[in-house]
Design a protein around this motif. Structure first.
Motif, PDB file in Angstrom:
ATOM      1  N   ASN A  47       0.824  -1.210   0.000  1.00  0.00           N
ATOM      2  CA  ASN A  47       0.000   0.000   0.000  1.00  0.00           C
ATOM      3  C   ASN A  47       0.857   1.259   0.000  1.00  0.00           C
ATOM      4  OD1 ASN A  47      -2.908  -0.762   0.091  1.00  0.00           O
ATOM      5  ND2 ASN A  47      -2.214  -1.969   1.825  1.00  0.00           N
TER       6      ASN A  47
ATOM      7  N   CYS B  11      -5.631 -11.405  -7.324  1.00  0.00           N
ATOM      8  CA  CYS B  11      -6.440 -11.267  -6.110  1.00  0.00           C
ATOM      9  C   CYS B  11      -7.701 -10.466  -6.448  1.00  0.00           C
ATOM     10  CB  CYS B  11      -5.632 -10.596  -5.015  1.00  0.00           C
ATOM     11  SG  CYS B  11      -4.119 -11.500  -4.624  1.00  0.00           S
TER      12      CYS B  11
ATOM     13  N   ASP C 207      -9.838  -9.259  -1.971  1.00  0.00           N
ATOM     14  CA  ASP C 207      -8.922  -9.443  -0.845  1.00  0.00           C
ATOM     15  C   ASP C 207      -9.087  -8.281   0.123  1.00  0.00           C
ATOM     16  OD1 ASP C 207      -7.679  -7.445  -2.242  1.00  0.00           O
ATOM     17  OD2 ASP C 207      -5.763  -8.470  -2.497  1.00  0.00           O
ATOM     18  N   ARG C 208      -8.002  -7.813   0.708  1.00  0.00           N
ATOM     19  CA  ARG C 208      -8.066  -6.823   1.791  1.00  0.00           C
ATOM     20  C   ARG C 208      -8.761  -5.525   1.392  1.00  0.00           C
ATOM     21  NH1 ARG C 208      -1.800  -6.842   1.464  1.00  0.00           N
ATOM     22  NH2 ARG C 208      -2.370  -8.540   0.069  1.00  0.00           N
ATOM     23  N   TYR C 209      -8.776  -5.200   0.099  1.00  0.00           N
ATOM     24  CA  TYR C 209      -9.383  -3.949  -0.339  1.00  0.00           C
ATOM     25  C   TYR C 209     -10.909  -4.011  -0.306  1.00  0.00           C
ATOM     26  CZ  TYR C 209      -4.680  -2.846  -1.887  1.00  0.00           C
ATOM     27  OH  TYR C 209      -3.330  -2.609  -1.916  1.00  0.00           O
TER      28      TYR C 209
ATOM     29  N   THR D 180     -12.613  -6.647   1.743  1.00  0.00           N
ATOM     30  CA  THR D 180     -13.097  -7.319   2.948  1.00  0.00           C
ATOM     31  C   THR D 180     -11.942  -7.581   3.911  1.00  0.00           C
ATOM     32  OG1 THR D 180     -14.224  -9.302   3.799  1.00  0.00           O
ATOM     33  CG2 THR D 180     -12.842  -9.582   1.846  1.00  0.00           C
ATOM     34  N   SER D 181     -12.276  -7.663   5.199  1.00  0.00           N
ATOM     35  CA  SER D 181     -11.280  -8.042   6.207  1.00  0.00           C
ATOM     36  C   SER D 181     -11.395  -9.515   6.571  1.00  0.00           C
ATOM     37  CB  SER D 181     -11.452  -7.181   7.471  1.00  0.00           C
ATOM     38  OG  SER D 181     -12.729  -7.415   8.057  1.00  0.00           O
TER      39      SER D 181
ATOM     40  N   ILE E 160     -10.792 -13.163   5.700  1.00  0.00           N
ATOM     41  CA  ILE E 160      -9.934 -13.928   4.799  1.00  0.00           C
ATOM     42  C   ILE E 160     -10.717 -15.011   4.073  1.00  0.00           C
ATOM     43  CG2 ILE E 160      -7.945 -15.490   4.713  1.00  0.00           C
ATOM     44  CD1 ILE E 160      -6.654 -13.828   6.900  1.00  0.00           C
TER      45      ILE E 160
ATOM     46  N   TYR F 141     -11.838 -13.950   0.696  1.00  0.00           N
ATOM     47  CA  TYR F 141     -10.870 -13.692  -0.368  1.00  0.00           C
ATOM     48  C   TYR F 141     -11.152 -14.618  -1.549  1.00  0.00           C
ATOM     49  CZ  TYR F 141      -7.723 -10.920   2.656  1.00  0.00           C
ATOM     50  OH  TYR F 141      -7.172  -9.959   3.474  1.00  0.00           O
TER      51      TYR F 141
END
Length: 270
Positions: free
Chosen positions: A148, A248, A251-253, A255-256, A258, A261
């Motif tokens: 990031n 991906c 992913d993290r962008y 949802t938190s 996993i 994912y």
């Protein structure tokens, strides 16, 4: 002779369904000009009523108090036409910006829903892809925690915002090295791919045949799925032409969690 009609502040407040404080404010800025009776009470004229009608209408059309005051100080047809034309242009600009935002939201939704339609049963398939443009931000290994920061630095250097939500952050994997955390391969390059969103591109993925496999969950699964794909290539007499790539899609962008994912692995073969 007709008696001149005058209105108390309470009557004006009730007539226009506004607070007494609002009427006092319009008087303070110079829009209303009440007279005072012998008891020093405010009395508003029929022209004040006209002004209140004008205030209500122009506020509804998006003008502010200062705009209305300038008009009342120069109440001409040309002034009114210019006001309306300027506001129309401003609204057109706002509508264009809103449409751009709406398109961006729609494109992200299309990307996410398309990802969710993928078969995530970890079944290996052979697919042909055309040449795909992408935006490479790292050519070499990059610790996951710095992605990031590197992306933000890339934005700063290139003076262009790059989307992340609904966009694939992609990692070219080094099959001969494991990352420091021991839960995924080290990377040889990092790029972003967005078939549905405008993206500043500086690299391409070559056209060709690719073994693909999609799964849900953490990146650690790639450690046993990539060897599975390589074994599949060997058994089907396919020549591996490049390093595996993690796409991906979610992913993290987005949802938190996993377990939400959605990762797709690709290996170019012939």
């Amino acid at each position: 002779m007709n008696e001149i009609r005058l209105f108390k502040i309470g009557e004006l407040s009730e007539l226009f369904n506004v607070s007494v404080d609002s009427i006092r404010y319009y008087e303070k800025v110079g829009l209303l000009h009440p007279i005072r009776n012998t008891n020093n009470y405010r009395l508003y004229t029929v022209d004040d009523v006209r002004v209140m009608n004008t205030i209500r209408e122009l506020l509804d059309l998006g003008f502010n108090t200062n705009d209305i005051l300038k008009f009342e100080q120069d109440r001409t047809l040309s002034h009114m036409i210019n006001m309306l034309e300027d506001e129309e242009k401003a609204i057109d600009t706002q509508m264009a910006l809103l449409q751009k935002k709406k398109n961006g939201i729609h494109e992200r939704l299309v990307s996410i829903h398309q990802a969710l339609s993928k078969d995530t049963s970890e079944t290996i398939t052979l697919q042909h892809f055309p040449q795909r443009e992408c935006m490479k931000i790292v050519d070499g290994d990059m610790p996951d925690v710095l992605i990031n920061y590197t992306l933000a630095h890339f934005h700063k250097d290139n003076l262009e915002q790059t989307s992340t939500i609904g966009v694939c952050d992609c990692y070219v994997l080094d099959m001969n090295a494991i990352n420091q955390e021991g839960n995924d391969y080290r990377t040889k390059a990092v790029f972003f791919y967005a078939p549905h969103l405008p993206l500043q591109t500086n690299d391409i993925l070559p056209e060709g045949d690719y073994l693909t496999l999609a799964y849900r969950g953490g990146f650690h699964k790639s450690l046993h799925l990539v060897p599975k794909m390589l074994q599949y290539a060997k058994e089907h007499h396919l020549k591996v032409l490049g390093d595996p790539i993690e796409f991906c899609h979610i992913d993290r962008y987005e949802t938190s969690h996993i377990d939400e994912y959605l990762i797709e692995l690709e290996i170019r073969v012939s």
